[in-house]
Design a protein around this motif. Structure first.
Motif, PDB file in Angstrom:
ATOM      1  N   PHE A 193       0.863  -1.259   0.061  1.00 35.41           N
ATOM      2  CA  PHE A 193      -0.012  -0.145  -0.091  1.00 35.41           C
ATOM      3  C   PHE A 193       0.933   1.403  -0.046  1.00 35.41           C
ATOM      4  N   GLU A 194       2.062   1.304   0.716  1.00 33.36           N
ATOM      5  CA  GLU A 194       2.922   2.320   0.779  1.00 33.36           C
ATOM      6  C   GLU A 194       3.374   2.539  -0.905  1.00 33.36           C
ATOM      7  N   ASN A 195       3.451   1.645  -1.587  1.00 34.95           N
ATOM      8  CA  ASN A 195       3.985   1.725  -2.913  1.00 34.95           C
ATOM      9  C   ASN A 195       2.721   2.019  -3.967  1.00 34.95           C
ATOM     10  N   ILE A 196       1.385   1.617  -3.396  1.00 36.18           N
ATOM     11  CA  ILE A 196       0.049   2.157  -4.095  1.00 36.18           C
ATOM     12  C   ILE A 196       0.263   3.722  -3.814  1.00 36.18           C
ATOM     13  N   GLY A 197       0.259   3.869  -2.713  1.00 35.13           N
ATOM     14  CA  GLY A 197       0.165   5.533  -2.346  1.00 35.13           C
ATOM     15  C   GLY A 197       1.176   6.299  -3.271  1.00 35.13           C
ATOM     16  N   ASN A 198       2.448   5.944  -3.370  1.00 34.67           N
ATOM     17  CA  ASN A 198       3.550   6.667  -3.966  1.00 34.67           C
ATOM     18  C   ASN A 198       3.288   6.446  -5.592  1.00 34.67           C
ATOM     19  N   LEU A 199       2.932   5.221  -6.209  1.00 34.41           N
ATOM     20  CA  LEU A 199       2.439   5.156  -7.343  1.00 34.41           C
ATOM     21  C   LEU A 199       1.468   5.785  -7.973  1.00 34.41           C
ATOM     22  N   PHE A 200       0.544   5.792  -7.167  1.00 36.60           N
ATOM     23  CA  PHE A 200      -0.734   6.647  -7.686  1.00 36.60           C
ATOM     24  C   PHE A 200      -1.134   8.027  -7.624  1.00 36.60           C
ATOM     25  N   ALA A 297      -8.319  -4.055  -7.570  1.00 38.81           N
ATOM     26  CA  ALA A 297      -7.551  -5.209  -8.522  1.00 38.81           C
ATOM     27  C   ALA A 297      -6.133  -5.307  -7.985  1.00 38.81           C
ATOM     28  N   GLY A 298      -5.498  -4.502  -7.742  1.00 37.69           N
ATOM     29  CA  GLY A 298      -3.834  -4.578  -7.490  1.00 37.69           C
ATOM     30  C   GLY A 298      -3.482  -4.967  -6.171  1.00 37.69           C
ATOM     31  N   TYR A 299      -4.405  -4.486  -5.158  1.00 36.93           N
ATOM     32  CA  TYR A 299      -3.893  -4.352  -3.893  1.00 36.93           C
ATOM     33  C   TYR A 299      -3.660  -5.573  -3.271  1.00 36.93           C
ATOM     34  N   SER A 300      -4.600  -6.392  -2.767  1.00 37.53           N
ATOM     35  CA  SER A 300      -4.711  -7.397  -2.102  1.00 37.53           C
ATOM     36  C   SER A 300      -4.101  -8.547  -2.860  1.00 37.53           C
ATOM     37  N   SER A 301      -4.169  -8.495  -4.444  1.00 40.52           N
ATOM     38  CA  SER A 301      -3.378  -9.386  -5.243  1.00 40.52           C
ATOM     39  C   SER A 301      -1.883  -9.172  -5.145  1.00 40.52           C
ATOM     40  N   THR A 302      -1.363  -8.297  -5.258  1.00 42.32           N
ATOM     41  CA  THR A 302       0.066  -8.203  -5.083  1.00 42.32           C
ATOM     42  C   THR A 302       0.563  -8.323  -3.759  1.00 42.32           C
ATOM     43  N   ILE A 358       2.767 -17.536  -8.751  1.00 40.79           N
ATOM     44  CA  ILE A 358       1.419 -17.093  -9.275  1.00 40.79           C
ATOM     45  C   ILE A 358       0.499 -18.399  -9.752  1.00 40.79           C
ATOM     46  N   ARG A 359       1.127 -19.495 -10.160  1.00 40.98           N
ATOM     47  CA  ARG A 359       0.261 -20.579 -10.629  1.00 40.98           C
ATOM     48  C   ARG A 359      -0.158 -21.087  -9.412  1.00 40.98           C
ATOM     49  N   LEU A 360       0.629 -21.229  -8.312  1.00 42.29           N
ATOM     50  CA  LEU A 360       0.266 -22.163  -7.284  1.00 42.29           C
ATOM     51  C   LEU A 360      -0.421 -21.401  -6.206  1.00 42.29           C
ATOM     52  N   ALA A 361      -0.549 -20.225  -5.975  1.00 46.80           N
ATOM     53  CA  ALA A 361      -1.258 -19.356  -5.291  1.00 46.80           C
ATOM     54  C   ALA A 361      -2.396 -19.367  -5.572  1.00 46.80           C
ATOM     55  N   ASN A 362      -2.780 -19.238  -6.987  1.00 45.83           N
ATOM     56  CA  ASN A 362      -4.102 -19.064  -7.546  1.00 45.83           C
ATOM     57  C   ASN A 362      -5.091 -18.226  -6.817  1.00 45.83           C
ATOM     58  N   ILE A 363      -4.297 -17.011  -6.843  1.00 49.85           N
ATOM     59  CA  ILE A 363      -5.122 -15.594  -6.056  1.00 49.85           C
ATOM     60  C   ILE A 363      -6.230 -15.426  -6.802  1.00 49.85           C
ATOM     61  N   ALA A 364      -6.189 -15.299  -7.925  1.00 47.10           N
ATOM     62  CA  ALA A 364      -7.657 -14.958  -8.543  1.00 47.10           C
ATOM     63  C   ALA A 364      -8.513 -16.606  -8.895  1.00 47.10           C
ATOM     64  N   GLN A 441       6.836  -6.579  -9.929  1.00 46.18           N
ATOM     65  CA  GLN A 441       7.032  -6.165  -8.645  1.00 46.18           C
ATOM     66  C   GLN A 441       7.525  -7.195  -7.929  1.00 46.18           C
ATOM     67  N   LEU A 442       7.019  -8.493  -8.000  1.00 42.99           N
ATOM     68  CA  LEU A 442       7.165  -9.804  -7.498  1.00 42.99           C
ATOM     69  C   LEU A 442       8.812 -10.051  -7.730  1.00 42.99           C
ATOM     70  N   ALA A 443       9.271  -9.771  -9.099  1.00 42.29           N
ATOM     71  CA  ALA A 443      10.653 -10.125  -9.442  1.00 42.29           C
ATOM     72  C   ALA A 443      11.605  -9.316  -8.724  1.00 42.29           C
ATOM     73  N   THR A 444      11.244  -7.814  -8.511  1.00 46.85           N
ATOM     74  CA  THR A 444      12.174  -7.325  -7.861  1.00 46.85           C
ATOM     75  C   THR A 444      12.259  -7.260  -6.444  1.00 46.85           C
ATOM     76  N   PHE A 445      10.848  -7.772  -5.909  1.00 47.35           N
ATOM     77  CA  PHE A 445      10.866  -8.140  -4.444  1.00 47.35           C
ATOM     78  C   PHE A 445      11.788  -9.429  -4.338  1.00 47.35           C
ATOM     79  N   LEU A 446      11.828 -10.647  -5.146  1.00 42.54           N
ATOM     80  CA  LEU A 446      12.503 -11.438  -4.794  1.00 42.54           C
ATOM     81  C   LEU A 446      13.875 -11.110  -5.144  1.00 42.54           C
ATOM     82  N   HIS A 447      14.405 -10.167  -5.873  1.00 42.29           N
ATOM     83  CA  HIS A 447      15.546  -9.882  -5.836  1.00 42.29           C
ATOM     84  C   HIS A 447      16.061  -9.266  -4.614  1.00 42.29           C
TER      85      HIS A 447
END
Ligand code: HEM
Length: 454
Positions: A193-200, A297-302, A358-364, A441-447
């Motif tokens: 959410f901090e990033n959402i606030g900053n991005l949006f 759409a992006g908050y809880s999924s991310t 993303i496959r295994l988490a089946n977020i949607a 976002q996920l790739a940079t986080f994993l890095h």
């Protein structure tokens, strides 16, 4: 005519099974029988299935598999065992509506691609925003979609976004290390959410961002609530939250109008400035509605995808080790403090970890549609006004599509998946408009996670 007590008891006992049977088949008699009596001109039939009790339908069976057994896809497996595979379509009655479930690649694709026949089924459009990308159809949708994708899902914005999200990720990881124990979802939500606030809207963490976060929480709870607009109901609360959010965003929007263009270069700027081919811009309400719906759409999924990545890496240390090896090399070769989207595109193993998470988490897990006119797929009817539940998670947990599907194995992505079996982001014209955004976002986080932490 006098009825003796004995006769009465016999009548009740004899009638009870009949009543039970009537209730058991109630929804089939009510919804399916009239359709079966009116033959389709092509001879198509209703998909097999059972529609269950009046009002409740099959919801108790659904809850049994979801909440008690905690094996949601066995709801489908039980249907396959009872009615056969057919084309991967079953009739049922869930969440108060007669419904067709689809769970095989071909029929899911058919639903996703027939977007005039199957429209998104958002019960409370006023909460999401009536001019938001998810609420509009046809040409209006194509138009809005272009605006939204150009602002969040194309290489140029993604390049900027990749830079903007990393400082907060790095700070969050440091703070987690100091905490020792923490709740992964809560912390992932916070940094997202901090990033959402900053991005949006270029907002820094603080009381205003906390207020916006709470308002979104209330708003999301009302999206699928019964539209009962009385004080105390989830829907009423969501409407109030929506109003307050709009007020806050409108102030930001007005501020931006008096600033020089492109000063902050955030997503609100992007949505305000971007023009279509005819040179038209979005109006203020469209900007506000789409900011709200993209955040929904992006908050809880991310946040969930970060949480599941942490979980799988803790469970599979061999994957973390391989991730670290690749990312240490990237880290040594990078020029600045943060990686770029070009670096991400070269991080082959990291991108496989992203896909596997993303496959295994089946977020949607499912996508809901409403049928606007009767449709037919390979000899089966999908009646008008029925709901369709595209059970996408079933594709990803089905051993016919993925070997040992519940195992977290990024190396399975050395080969592409079988055609049509990977639909985490939906399909057709409504395929997730933030699919590249969440990946980066996920790739940079994993890095940052893999180079600095165990
Ligand atoms: C792992 C994370 C995510 C998953 C699994 C996911 C999944 C999906 C799915 C399945 C749909 C299709 C819904 C439908 O057909 O009715 C969708 C639509 C959408 N998603 Fe995502 N999503 C994710 C992240 C995001 C992010 C980060 C954003 C933006 C910040 C986003 C924005 C959208 C939007 C705007 C739509 C509506 C598209 C339209 O109606 O044209 N999603 N998403």
């Amino acid at each position: 005519m006098d009825i003796s007590n004995g006769e009465l008891v016999a009548l009740v006992w004899g009638g009870l099974p009949l009543l039970g049977l009537l209730l058991w088949w109630w929804n089939d008699l009510w919804y399916a029988l009239p359709l079966k009596l009116r033959h389709s001109p092509t001879g198509a039939k209703l998909p097999p299935g059972h529609m269950g009790l009046p009002f409740l339908g099959e919801i108790l069976t659904f809850l049994w598999y979801f909440k008690i057994l905690r094996r949601p896809d066995d709801f489908i497996n039980a249907k396959r065992a009872k009615y056969g595979d057919g084309v991967g379509m079953y009739r049922t009655h869930l969440f108060g509506s007669p419904t067709i479930i689809t769970c095989f690649p071909g029929v899911n694709k058919f639903v996703f691609q027939s977007d005039e026949t199957f429209i998104p089924d958002w019960p409370n459009v006023d909460i999401v925003g009536s001019s938001s990308i998810v609420s509009v159809h046809g040409k209006s949708h194509t138009r809005l979609r272009r605006f939204v994708e150009n602002v969040i899902n194309r290489p140029d914005p993604l390049r900027r976004i990749a830079q903007r999200v990393q400082p907060r990720m790095v700070a969050a990881l440091e703070s987690w290390a100091h905490k020792g124990r923490f709740k992964a979802y809560d912390e992932a939500k916070k940094v997202t959410f901090e990033n959402i606030g900053n991005l949006f809207v270029s907002l820094e963490p603080g009381p205003l961002l906390d207020t916006i976060d709470n308002l979104f929480d209330g708003l999301v709870k009302g999206i699928r609530a019964h539209p009962l607009n009385i004080p105390g109901s989830a829907y009423h609360h969501a409407r109030q939250c929506r109003k307050k959010l709009e007020d806050i965003f409108r102030v930001e929007l007005e501020k931006k109008k008096t600033q020089k263009e492109g000063v902050t270069n955030d997503l609100m700027d992007g949505l305000m400035q971007i023009k279509d081919d005819e040179g038209n811009r979005l109006n203020d309400q469209e900007v506000l509605d789409n900011i709200v719906s993209i955040v929904i759409a992006g908050y809880s999924s991310t946040s969930l995808s970060k949480m599941w990545a942490l979980y799988y890496l803790a469970k599979y240390p061999n994957v973390l080790q391989k991730l670290r090896e690749e990312n240490m090399v990237v880290s040594k070769n990078k020029t600045g403090e943060f990686i770029t989207s070009d670096d991400v595109s070269k991080m082959k193993y990291t991108n496989k970890v992203v896909e596997e998470t993303i496959r295994l988490a089946n977020i949607a897990a499912f996508v809901f549609r409403l049928t606007t006119k009767e449709a037919e797929y390979k000899g089966y009817r999908i009646p008008k006004d029925w709901r369709v539940i595209v059970w996408i998670r079933y594709l990803h947990t089905n051993p016919e599509n993925f070997d040992d599907p519940m195992c977290f194995n990024p190396d399975r992505w050395n080969e592409p998946s079988k055609p049509g079996t990977y639909q985490v982001f939906g399909g057709g014209s409504r395929i997730c408009a933030g699919n590249m955004l969440v990946r980066i976002q996920l790739a940079t986080f994993l890095h940052h996670l893999s180079i600095g932490y165990k």
